[in-house]
Design an enzyme around this catalytic site. Structure first.
Site: not given
Ligand code: TTP
Ligand code: MG
Length: 229
Positions: A26, A28-29, A31-33, A50, A103
């Protein structure tokens, strides 16, 4: 709960032969974590969040911050390291019958590398080198995934959540970036017009506030835990 016991029993019954791997995807942000933290309270589930702490600190360097400051220069650096840390996660020894991870090596390539390249921020040669690495890995190393849980959101909601949580590296992210990342997820997991989807997809609408999201996760618990590829 009854559903929980039911799931456990079935897992024990057909879990001997094969462990289950679920990747949560999903924007960025999205809600995966939070989703993973919720399921981590279940005994038979092992949760791998992650490796973002590594992306912010590899031997004292912060490739995530560098990438946001100057994507053309540092995109390859970050994405090479993301690919390594993801592969390491996929290959680590399972400690429970069910593994849920944030992811996958697939979204790192199909979403983030693809976005850097398509937006003109990754030189052709960097993209070619990363792609050869990625193709070699998925052709030579078995990376099992049984289910993808796609937390489907609207970019505006993610934008608001991102501003609220305030990760320093992410303060300059514009809404257009989240829109591009959203579209890449949609084309991959919903429209299925871009890249091979490595497992069946369970879509969970994820714009709702936390209490309702927790409820939705419970509604989907059985579907998630009994997935077989
Ligand atoms: P996300 O993998 O989307 O994780 P998150 O913790 O932000 O999501 P959620 O709130 O759903 O838990 O992204 C983490 C950060 O890393 C974000 O700034 C995007 C960056 N990113 C990259 O630049 N390249 C990549 O390949 C991945 C997987 C993340
Ligand atoms: Mg996260």
């Amino acid at each position: 709960s009854r559903t929980q016991q039911n799931c456990t029993r079935k897992l024990v019954r057909n879990g001997e032969d094969k462990k289950l791997v679920i990747c949560v995807e999903g924007n960025i942000a999205s809600g995966k974590t939070t989703c993973l933290e919720h399921f981590s309270k279940t005994n038979e589930i092992e949760v791998l969040t992650e490796p973002i702490s590594k992306w912010r600190d590899v031997q004292g360097h912060n490739p995530l911050a560098l990438m946001y400051q100057d994507p053309s220069r540092w995109g390859l650096t970050l994405q090479t390291y993301v690919q390594l840390t993801m592969l390491n996660r996929h290959l680590s020894t399972a400690s429970a019958p069910v593994r849920m991870m944030e992811r996958s090596i697939y979204s790192a390539k199909y979403i983030f590398v693809e976005n850097l390249y398509r937006s003109g921020k990754m030189p052709d040669v960097d993209f070619a080198v990363l792609s050869e690495w990625f193709d070699w890995i998925i052709q030579n190393i078995f990376i099992p995934v049984d289910l993808i849980v796609y937390l489907q959101t609207t970019p505006q909601i993610c934008y608001e959540r991102l501003k609220e949580r305030c990760r320093v590296e992410e303060t300059m992210i514009p809404i257009e970036y989240l829109e591009a990342i959203h579209q890449l997820h949609e084309d991959w997991l919903i429209n299925k017009t871009s890249f091979k989807v490595p497992a069946p997809v369970l879509v969970i609408p994820a714009d709702h506030a936390l209490p309702k999201m927790l409820h939705k996760y419970e509604e989907n618990r059985e579907k998630i835990l009994l997935a077989r590829n």
